[in-house]
Design a protein around this motif. Structure first.
Motif, mmCIF file in Angstrom:
data_model
loop_
_atom_site.group_PDB
_atom_site.id
_atom_site.type_symbol
_atom_site.label_atom_id
_atom_site.label_comp_id
_atom_site.label_asym_id
_atom_site.label_seq_id
_atom_site.Cartn_x
_atom_site.Cartn_y
_atom_site.Cartn_z
ATOM 1 N N ILE A 11 26.395 41.574 45.655
ATOM 2 C CA ILE A 11 27.529 40.740 45.566
ATOM 3 C C ILE A 11 27.609 39.647 47.071
ATOM 4 O O ILE A 11 27.922 38.319 46.813
ATOM 5 N N PHE A 12 27.871 40.294 48.001
ATOM 6 C CA PHE A 12 27.914 39.678 49.408
ATOM 7 C C PHE A 12 26.631 38.860 49.748
ATOM 8 O O PHE A 12 26.792 37.629 50.281
ATOM 9 N N LEU A 13 25.516 38.905 49.323
ATOM 10 C CA LEU A 13 24.475 38.428 49.715
ATOM 11 C C LEU A 13 24.452 36.929 49.133
ATOM 12 O O LEU A 13 24.290 36.132 50.048
ATOM 13 N N PRO A 14 24.393 36.566 47.944
ATOM 14 C CA PRO A 14 24.323 35.447 47.311
ATOM 15 C C PRO A 14 25.643 34.527 47.937
ATOM 16 O O PRO A 14 25.419 33.299 47.980
ATOM 17 N N ILE A 15 26.585 35.006 48.026
ATOM 18 C CA ILE A 15 28.177 34.373 48.368
ATOM 19 C C ILE A 15 27.641 33.800 50.032
ATOM 20 O O ILE A 15 27.982 32.802 50.166
ATOM 21 N N THR A 16 27.425 34.777 50.678
ATOM 22 C CA THR A 16 27.028 34.434 52.033
ATOM 23 C C THR A 16 26.086 33.193 52.183
ATOM 24 O O THR A 16 26.438 32.460 53.092
ATOM 25 N N VAL A 17 24.913 33.471 51.364
ATOM 26 C CA VAL A 17 23.932 32.519 51.662
ATOM 27 C C VAL A 17 24.343 31.092 50.932
ATOM 28 O O VAL A 17 24.112 30.054 51.455
ATOM 29 N N LEU A 18 25.149 31.231 49.799
ATOM 30 C CA LEU A 18 25.798 29.859 49.600
ATOM 31 C C LEU A 18 26.735 29.251 50.418
ATOM 32 O O LEU A 18 26.920 28.024 50.670
ATOM 33 N N PHE A 19 27.508 29.944 51.223
ATOM 34 C CA PHE A 19 28.398 29.514 52.287
ATOM 35 C C PHE A 19 27.680 28.787 53.420
ATOM 36 O O PHE A 19 27.950 27.510 53.650
ATOM 37 N N PHE A 20 26.336 29.389 53.748
ATOM 38 C CA PHE A 20 25.493 28.831 54.825
ATOM 39 C C PHE A 20 25.092 27.553 54.378
ATOM 40 O O PHE A 20 25.002 26.407 54.942
ATOM 41 N N ALA A 21 24.515 27.555 53.248
ATOM 42 C CA ALA A 21 23.873 26.238 52.323
ATOM 43 C C ALA A 21 24.749 25.309 52.335
ATOM 44 O O ALA A 21 24.508 24.082 52.844
ATOM 45 N N PHE A 22 26.253 25.621 51.787
ATOM 46 C CA PHE A 22 26.929 24.689 52.066
ATOM 47 C C PHE A 22 27.386 23.990 53.319
ATOM 48 O O PHE A 22 27.392 22.754 53.288
ATOM 49 N N ILE A 97 35.596 33.567 55.470
ATOM 50 C CA ILE A 97 34.906 34.670 54.345
ATOM 51 C C ILE A 97 33.456 34.619 54.788
ATOM 52 O O ILE A 97 33.058 35.544 54.676
ATOM 53 N N ARG A 98 32.917 33.316 55.104
ATOM 54 C CA ARG A 98 31.462 33.590 55.368
ATOM 55 C C ARG A 98 31.155 34.478 56.446
ATOM 56 O O ARG A 98 30.265 35.391 56.318
ATOM 57 N N TYR A 99 31.945 34.388 57.476
ATOM 58 C CA TYR A 99 31.498 35.371 58.634
ATOM 59 C C TYR A 99 32.098 36.959 58.323
ATOM 60 O O TYR A 99 31.334 37.849 59.092
ATOM 61 N N VAL A 100 33.077 36.961 57.582
ATOM 62 C CA VAL A 100 33.424 38.406 57.427
ATOM 63 C C VAL A 100 32.485 39.069 56.370
ATOM 64 O O VAL A 100 31.923 39.900 56.304
ATOM 65 N N LEU A 105 27.548 42.264 55.246
ATOM 66 C CA LEU A 105 26.353 42.256 54.642
ATOM 67 C C LEU A 105 25.469 42.944 55.793
ATOM 68 O O LEU A 105 24.438 43.667 55.326
ATOM 69 N N ILE A 106 25.373 42.812 56.864
ATOM 70 C CA ILE A 106 24.712 43.267 57.994
ATOM 71 C C ILE A 106 25.200 44.997 58.027
ATOM 72 O O ILE A 106 23.848 45.624 58.185
ATOM 73 N N VAL A 107 26.323 45.173 58.202
ATOM 74 C CA VAL A 107 26.588 46.682 58.020
ATOM 75 C C VAL A 107 25.790 47.492 56.795
ATOM 76 O O VAL A 107 25.146 48.424 57.050
ATOM 77 N N LEU A 108 25.945 46.847 55.882
ATOM 78 C CA LEU A 108 25.502 47.207 54.296
ATOM 79 C C LEU A 108 23.784 47.273 54.412
ATOM 80 O O LEU A 108 23.387 48.519 53.884
#
Length: 220
Positions: A11-22, A97-100, A105-108
């Motif tokens: 769940i976290f992966l695509p959301i995080t990637v989307l935030f960075f692309a944005f 949200i992006r950095y949280v 994501l890194i911890v997981l």
């Protein structure tokens, strides 16, 4: 437990990637300059391209947290400035949200890598397939009626009508008409797809190397 954590990772992966692309596309000056030329914003606003770009840089700086609005007030009216404040607040939440999510994501990733390394590859593959299908559906809806869903976005994220600007009088909307948002939305999606595809490729290519080092028993 590991299955639950794998799902969270997915769940976290695509959301995080989307935030960075944005973030990359939104704060790319070239996107704005290309838009101003393509849609002849110079004629519409009566501002030359250099002045437009200076205003743009100040706008983007404001969205990053610079609250000195003295320069922008020379160009935008009170309603536009209030809307900008709302947008800046939205961006601030997005940055948080992006950095949280990135931290989680890194911890997981570290935990799953040492506990069940192949689960990372599997969840990334599953997540990518589901994400690409959702993007396809979303792009279809946007193609059918972008304005409708763009309006829904504003109704969801803003609790006022300050976003209802007039293209005849409001510079903000003259600088960034609907085609601009359609174009930058496409760029964000394309960059997002590129990032996700790259992650999938790297993950699957790395499987064999990792398996040799830590043992095939961890991989199906």
């Amino acid at each position: 437990m590991n299955k639950f954590l794998s799902i969270l990772f997915g769940i976290f992966l695509p959301i995080t990637v989307l935030f960075f692309a944005f973030g990359i596309e939104t704060f790319n000056d070239k996107n704005y300059e290309e838009s101003y030329i393509k849609y002849d914003v110079v004629s519409t606003t009566k501002l030359n391209i250099n002045e437009l770009m200076e205003v743009t840089r100040e706008l983007l700086s404001n969205l990053k947290g610079n609250t000195n609005e003295s320069y922008l007030k020379n160009y935008f009216n009170e309603k536009e400035m209030l809307h900008l404040k709302d947008v800046r607040h939205l961006f601030k939440m997005g940055f948080t949200i992006r950095y949280v999510f990135l931290t989680l994501l890194i911890v997981l990733f570290v935990y799953l890598f040492f506990e069940t390394p192949d689960s990372i590859r599997k969840i990334i593959n599953y997540t990518s397939v589901i994400t690409f299908i959702m993007i396809g559906i979303f792009l279809l809806l946007i193609k059918i009626d972008f304005n409708k869903y763009f309006t829904y976005f504003h109704l969801i994220f803003f609790d006022n009508d300050l976003w209802l600007l007039d293209p005849n009088t409001d510079l903000m909307l003259q600088m960034m008409p609907e085609p601009f948002f359609i174009n930058i939305f496409k760029k964000i999606i394309l960059l997002f797809i590129f990032f996700m595809a790259t992650i999938v490729i790297i993950t699957n290519i790395s499987k064999e190397r990792v398996a040799k080092k830590i043992g095939n028993k961890y991989f199906d």
